[in-house]
Scaffold this motif. Structure first.
Motif, PDB file in Angstrom:
ATOM      1  N   LYS A   1       0.833  -1.204   0.000  1.00  0.00           N
ATOM      2  CA  LYS A   1       0.000   0.000   0.000  1.00  0.00           C
ATOM      3  C   LYS A   1       0.867   1.252   0.000  1.00  0.00           C
ATOM      4  N   GLY A   2       0.522   2.184  -0.848  1.00  0.00           N
ATOM      5  CA  GLY A   2       1.266   3.427  -0.947  1.00  0.00           C
ATOM      6  C   GLY A   2       2.488   3.337  -1.843  1.00  0.00           C
ATOM      7  N   ARG A   3       2.852   2.132  -2.262  1.00  0.00           N
ATOM      8  CA  ARG A   3       4.035   1.958  -3.123  1.00  0.00           C
ATOM      9  C   ARG A   3       3.672   1.415  -4.498  1.00  0.00           C
ATOM     10  N   PHE A   4       2.675   0.529  -4.571  1.00  0.00           N
ATOM     11  CA  PHE A   4       2.287  -0.098  -5.826  1.00  0.00           C
ATOM     12  C   PHE A   4       0.958   0.487  -6.302  1.00  0.00           C
ATOM     13  N   THR A   5       0.791   0.537  -7.618  1.00  0.00           N
ATOM     14  CA  THR A   5      -0.453   1.013  -8.207  1.00  0.00           C
ATOM     15  C   THR A   5      -0.856   0.081  -9.342  1.00  0.00           C
ATOM     16  N   ILE A   6      -2.088  -0.421  -9.272  1.00  0.00           N
ATOM     17  CA  ILE A   6      -2.619  -1.276 -10.334  1.00  0.00           C
ATOM     18  C   ILE A   6      -3.528  -0.443 -11.223  1.00  0.00           C
ATOM     19  N   SER A   7      -3.518  -0.727 -12.506  1.00  0.00           N
ATOM     20  CA  SER A   7      -4.432  -0.059 -13.424  1.00  0.00           C
ATOM     21  C   SER A   7      -4.717  -1.002 -14.591  1.00  0.00           C
ATOM     22  N   ARG A   8      -5.777  -0.711 -15.306  1.00  0.00           N
ATOM     23  CA  ARG A   8      -6.133  -1.543 -16.439  1.00  0.00           C
ATOM     24  C   ARG A   8      -6.628  -0.674 -17.578  1.00  0.00           C
ATOM     25  N   ASP A   9      -6.364  -1.119 -18.782  1.00  0.00           N
ATOM     26  CA  ASP A   9      -6.861  -0.468 -19.993  1.00  0.00           C
ATOM     27  C   ASP A   9      -7.676  -1.520 -20.727  1.00  0.00           C
ATOM     28  N   ASN A  10      -8.980  -1.449 -20.582  1.00  0.00           N
ATOM     29  CA  ASN A  10      -9.831  -2.496 -21.148  1.00  0.00           C
ATOM     30  C   ASN A  10      -9.799  -2.495 -22.674  1.00  0.00           C
ATOM     31  N   ALA A  11      -9.674  -1.327 -23.278  1.00  0.00           N
ATOM     32  CA  ALA A  11      -9.645  -1.251 -24.734  1.00  0.00           C
ATOM     33  C   ALA A  11      -8.415  -1.974 -25.291  1.00  0.00           C
ATOM     34  N   LYS A  12      -7.300  -1.841 -24.603  1.00  0.00           N
ATOM     35  CA  LYS A  12      -6.073  -2.499 -25.037  1.00  0.00           C
ATOM     36  C   LYS A  12      -5.947  -3.899 -24.457  1.00  0.00           C
ATOM     37  N   LYS A  13      -6.821  -4.248 -23.547  1.00  0.00           N
ATOM     38  CA  LYS A  13      -6.755  -5.526 -22.839  1.00  0.00           C
ATOM     39  C   LYS A  13      -5.383  -5.707 -22.184  1.00  0.00           C
ATOM     40  N   MET A  14      -5.025  -4.711 -21.410  1.00  0.00           N
ATOM     41  CA  MET A  14      -3.748  -4.736 -20.696  1.00  0.00           C
ATOM     42  C   MET A  14      -3.958  -4.321 -19.252  1.00  0.00           C
TER      43      MET A  14
END
Length: 127
Positions: free
Chosen positions: A68-81
């Motif tokens: 927490k506070g160090r890692f960040t998750i994200s997603r781009d559904n259009a690119k499927k990444m």
């Protein structure tokens, strides 16, 4: 058949940052947007653990206390990444990092909830 492939640099020094990418194939963009996806890691001699997971339905996110506070998750559904930004890395972050996915509501970060897994990518934090 959903297929997942992780990629990213393998070796960094403590306090540095790196980004991991998970590329998904074998699924439509629409269906993929309903999948929960997560990053898991397995350190040497330890069990695989959930690091961060994100819902496909409402964008809810889970982080393990250790990141927490160090890692960040994200997603781009259009690119499927799916991405995992790792900052302020510590030697304890060393391990094989896996991305995984499954269609369910929510963002539970339990290994048993996920059926589709990548092969993993090694991250080594060392000076």
């Amino acid at each position: 058949q959903v297929q997942m492939q992780e990629s990213g640099p393998g070796l960094v020094e403590p306090s540095q940052m790196l980004s991991l990418t998970c590329t998904v194939s074998g699924i439509s963009e629409f269906t993929w947007s309903h999948y929960a996806v997560g990053w898991f890691r397995q350190a040497p001699g330890k069990e695989r653990e959930g690091v961060s997971c994100v819902s496909g339905s409402d964008g809810g996110i889970y982080y393990a206390d250790s990141v927490k506070g160090r890692f960040t998750i994200s997603r781009d559904n259009a690119k499927k990444m799916v991405y995992l930004q790792l900052n302020s890395l510590e030697s304890e972050d060393t391990g094989v990092y896996y991305c995984a996915a499954e269609m369910f509501t929510g963002y539970v970060c339990s290994l048993s909830k996920y059926d589709y897994w990548g092969q993993g990518t090694q991250v080594t934090v060392s000076s």
